[in-house]
Design a protein around this motif. Structure first.
Motif, mmCIF file in Angstrom:
data_model
loop_
_atom_site.group_PDB
_atom_site.id
_atom_site.type_symbol
_atom_site.label_atom_id
_atom_site.label_comp_id
_atom_site.label_asym_id
_atom_site.label_seq_id
_atom_site.Cartn_x
_atom_site.Cartn_y
_atom_site.Cartn_z
ATOM 1 N N ARG A 196 -5.043 4.317 0.650
ATOM 2 C CA ARG A 196 -4.928 3.382 1.769
ATOM 3 C C ARG A 196 -5.614 2.071 1.414
ATOM 4 N N GLY A 197 -5.540 1.098 2.313
ATOM 5 C CA GLY A 197 -6.133 -0.209 2.049
ATOM 6 C C GLY A 197 -7.657 -0.147 2.053
ATOM 7 N N ASN A 198 -8.296 -1.038 1.275
ATOM 8 C CA ASN A 198 -9.757 -0.950 1.196
ATOM 9 C C ASN A 198 -10.473 -1.527 2.424
ATOM 10 N N ASP A 199 -9.700 -1.939 3.425
ATOM 11 C CA ASP A 199 -10.323 -2.235 4.720
ATOM 12 C C ASP A 199 -10.853 -0.941 5.338
ATOM 13 N N LEU A 200 -10.402 0.208 4.835
ATOM 14 C CA LEU A 200 -10.856 1.489 5.385
ATOM 15 C C LEU A 200 -11.876 2.182 4.474
ATOM 16 N N LEU A 201 -12.274 1.495 3.406
ATOM 17 C CA LEU A 201 -13.244 2.107 2.475
ATOM 18 C C LEU A 201 -14.505 2.536 3.225
ATOM 19 N N LEU B 218 -6.467 -5.454 -1.003
ATOM 20 C CA LEU B 218 -5.533 -5.923 0.027
ATOM 21 C C LEU B 218 -4.751 -7.146 -0.440
ATOM 22 N N VAL B 219 -3.756 -7.492 0.357
ATOM 23 C CA VAL B 219 -3.061 -8.764 0.164
ATOM 24 C C VAL B 219 -3.637 -9.736 1.195
ATOM 25 N N ARG B 220 -4.029 -10.894 0.724
ATOM 26 C CA ARG B 220 -4.630 -11.890 1.616
ATOM 27 C C ARG B 220 -3.846 -13.193 1.566
ATOM 28 N N GLY B 221 -4.056 -14.031 2.561
ATOM 29 C CA GLY B 221 -3.474 -15.364 2.547
ATOM 30 C C GLY B 221 -4.329 -16.291 1.692
ATOM 31 N N GLU B 222 -3.879 -17.521 1.508
ATOM 32 C CA GLU B 222 -4.634 -18.475 0.684
ATOM 33 C C GLU B 222 -5.996 -18.800 1.279
ATOM 34 N N ASP B 223 -6.125 -18.571 2.592
ATOM 35 C CA ASP B 223 -7.410 -18.828 3.254
ATOM 36 C C ASP B 223 -8.384 -17.661 3.074
ATOM 37 N N GLY B 224 -7.954 -16.629 2.340
ATOM 38 C CA GLY B 224 -8.849 -15.495 2.090
ATOM 39 C C GLY B 224 -8.812 -14.442 3.189
ATOM 40 N N LYS B 225 -8.088 -14.734 4.273
ATOM 41 C CA LYS B 225 -8.024 -13.754 5.370
ATOM 42 C C LYS B 225 -6.917 -12.743 5.112
ATOM 43 N N ARG B 226 -7.083 -11.566 5.691
ATOM 44 C CA ARG B 226 -6.058 -10.530 5.563
ATOM 45 C C ARG B 226 -4.709 -11.039 6.050
ATOM 46 N N LEU B 227 -3.658 -10.615 5.349
ATOM 47 C CA LEU B 227 -2.315 -11.085 5.697
ATOM 48 C C LEU B 227 -2.038 -10.830 7.184
ATOM 49 N N THR C 152 0.834 -1.202 0.000
ATOM 50 C CA THR C 152 0.000 0.000 0.000
ATOM 51 C C THR C 152 0.872 1.256 0.000
ATOM 52 N N PHE C 153 1.915 1.248 0.838
ATOM 53 C CA PHE C 153 2.778 2.432 0.911
ATOM 54 C C PHE C 153 3.548 2.649 -0.393
ATOM 55 N N LEU C 154 3.993 1.569 -0.992
ATOM 56 C CA LEU C 154 4.764 1.709 -2.233
ATOM 57 C C LEU C 154 3.877 2.260 -3.357
ATOM 58 N N VAL C 155 2.655 1.772 -3.446
ATOM 59 C CA VAL C 155 1.738 2.278 -4.474
ATOM 60 C C VAL C 155 1.414 3.746 -4.193
ATOM 61 N N ASN C 156 1.175 4.075 -2.916
ATOM 62 C CA ASN C 156 0.907 5.461 -2.538
ATOM 63 C C ASN C 156 2.081 6.357 -2.946
ATOM 64 N N ALA D 248 -4.298 2.226 -13.651
ATOM 65 C CA ALA D 248 -5.388 1.597 -14.420
ATOM 66 C C ALA D 248 -5.194 0.085 -14.551
ATOM 67 N N LYS D 249 -3.945 -0.371 -14.369
ATOM 68 C CA LYS D 249 -3.681 -1.813 -14.510
ATOM 69 C C LYS D 249 -3.667 -2.540 -13.165
ATOM 70 N N LEU D 250 -3.852 -1.794 -12.083
ATOM 71 C CA LEU D 250 -3.864 -2.430 -10.760
ATOM 72 C C LEU D 250 -5.045 -3.397 -10.694
ATOM 73 N N PRO D 251 -4.811 -4.676 -10.367
ATOM 74 C CA PRO D 251 -5.943 -5.608 -10.295
ATOM 75 C C PRO D 251 -7.004 -5.104 -9.311
ATOM 76 N N ALA D 252 -8.248 -5.203 -9.710
ATOM 77 C CA ALA D 252 -9.327 -4.668 -8.882
ATOM 78 C C ALA D 252 -9.627 -5.580 -7.692
ATOM 79 N N HIS D 253 -9.158 -6.830 -7.771
ATOM 80 C CA HIS D 253 -9.440 -7.782 -6.699
ATOM 81 C C HIS D 253 -8.255 -7.862 -5.731
ATOM 82 N N ASP D 254 -8.504 -8.402 -4.544
ATOM 83 C CA ASP D 254 -7.422 -8.609 -3.586
ATOM 84 C C ASP D 254 -6.427 -9.608 -4.172
ATOM 85 N N VAL D 255 -5.158 -9.473 -3.804
ATOM 86 C CA VAL D 255 -4.177 -10.435 -4.298
ATOM 87 C C VAL D 255 -3.885 -11.456 -3.199
#
Ligand code: GLU
Length: 320
Positions: A207-212, A238-247, A24-28, A298-305
């Motif tokens: 910022r992260g979309n947990d704060l949307l 956001l970046v999530r783990g394989e279980d779908g939960k926030r990192l 998030t900080f690097l993109v910002n 514009a190329k940033l994936p719209a979904h969580d990674v």
């Protein structure tokens, strides 16, 4: 009034920066460098029980090691509470706030009766409208053992998020009156962030979309405090783990400082972030400046990674 464009990096010193935070900080930072926004660094240390000593210093070290720079700050929220008190006096004077003393447990029990289980990321339960007193005090007194809530008007908030697209929120319906001043005699996050963004001249919030969801509450507060113009918002997936939960810890040690200590070059971490952020033909290593040149919003994936264990292996396979 046209303000010079300015954004902020606003870490909370409650834990070391992990791969999701640094992304998030690097993109910002990259957006700011591309678009000529100034960058302010603000340490959000008002959530006292969760603030850990020494974390601020290590976070600053991590940002620097990654090549993420700033033009102003660091400003530390806890260094002066007067601006937040002044905002509370303004809100009270206009009948927008009141003390409330129900415990969280009491509210949760009540919500349990009415509602299914709270969703992930929704840490607050809706505050019942009938708990708002008929007459609101006109004076703010930070003496009582009470949280102060914002009397949320029923209006809808519309805004166009630079990443998440058009939004419509009605905090009065989803959250109800929310806490803006805590019984620990400190501003709550929602108030602190609005007061600071305004007095520090922040025009662009990334910022992260947990704060949307918080943006709706923050815009209502801006309106009540007469803050104009409304900042532009960019809520990143956001970046999530394989279980779908926030990192988090359960996904292994994804702290940036741990990777750096293990000899992983910052440029390797940036290359992983680039792969996660829609940059094409990413080399094995990339500097922050190279990232800023290559990144396209514009190329940033719209979904969580998703952070896979193979990403951890990839990071570590090319040591300095
Ligand atoms: N300090 C907050 C966090 O670390 C960010 C607040 C904001 O960007 O509004 O989650």
């Amino acid at each position: 009034m046209q303000l010079p464009a300015k954004t902020r990096l606003a870490p909370s010193p409650t834990g070391a920066l992990h791969l999701g935070n640094i992304r998030t900080f690097l993109v910002n930072w990259a957006l700011a460098r591309q678009r000529g926004w100034r960058i302010l660094l603000r340490i959000e240390d008002l959530d006292t029980p969760r603030v850990k000593s020494g974390v601020t210093e290590s976070m600053l070290g991590t940002l620097e090691a990654m090549g993420i720079t700033w033009d102003e700050g660091p400003l530390v929220q806890s260094s002066d509470l007067e601006p937040y008190r002044a905002a509370m006096r303004t809100l009270a004077g206009a009948g927008h706030t009141y003390p409330s003393s129900e415990s969280r447990a009491e509210l949760e029990a009540r919500a349990q009766e009415a509602l299914s289980a709270p969703q992930e990321g929704v840490s607050e339960v809706r505050y019942p409208a009938e708990y708002r007193p008929a007459a609101l005090p006109r004076i703010f007194e930070d003496a009582s053992e009470a949280n102060w809530r914002f009397a949320a008007s029923a209006e809808a908030v519309d805004f166009d998020d630079g990443v998440a697209g058009p939004q419509r929120m009605t905090p009065a319906e989803t959250i109800g009156d929310f806490v803006i001043w805590t019984k620990r005699h400190q501003p709550a996050y929602q108030l602190a962030v609005v007061v600071d963004d305004a007095r520090q001249g922040i025009t662009h919030i990334v910022r992260g979309n947990d704060l949307l969801d918080s943006a709706g509450r923050q815009i209502l507060l801006q309106r009540a405090l007469g803050i104009r113009p409304q900042p532009a918002y960019f809520h990143l997936p956001l970046v999530r783990g394989e279980d779908g939960k926030r990192l988090a810890k359960r996904h292994g040690d994804t702290r940036v400082e741990s990777y750096l200590r293990a000899g992983v070059p910052p440029e390797r971490i940036i290359a992983l972030i680039a792969r996660w952020s829609g940059v094409e033909n990413v080399a094995a290593c990339m500097t922050a400046s190279e990232f800023a040149s290559a990144f396209q919003l514009a190329k940033l994936p719209a979904h969580d990674v998703v952070f896979h264990p193979s990403d951890d292996v990839w990071l570590k396979e090319r040591k300095r």
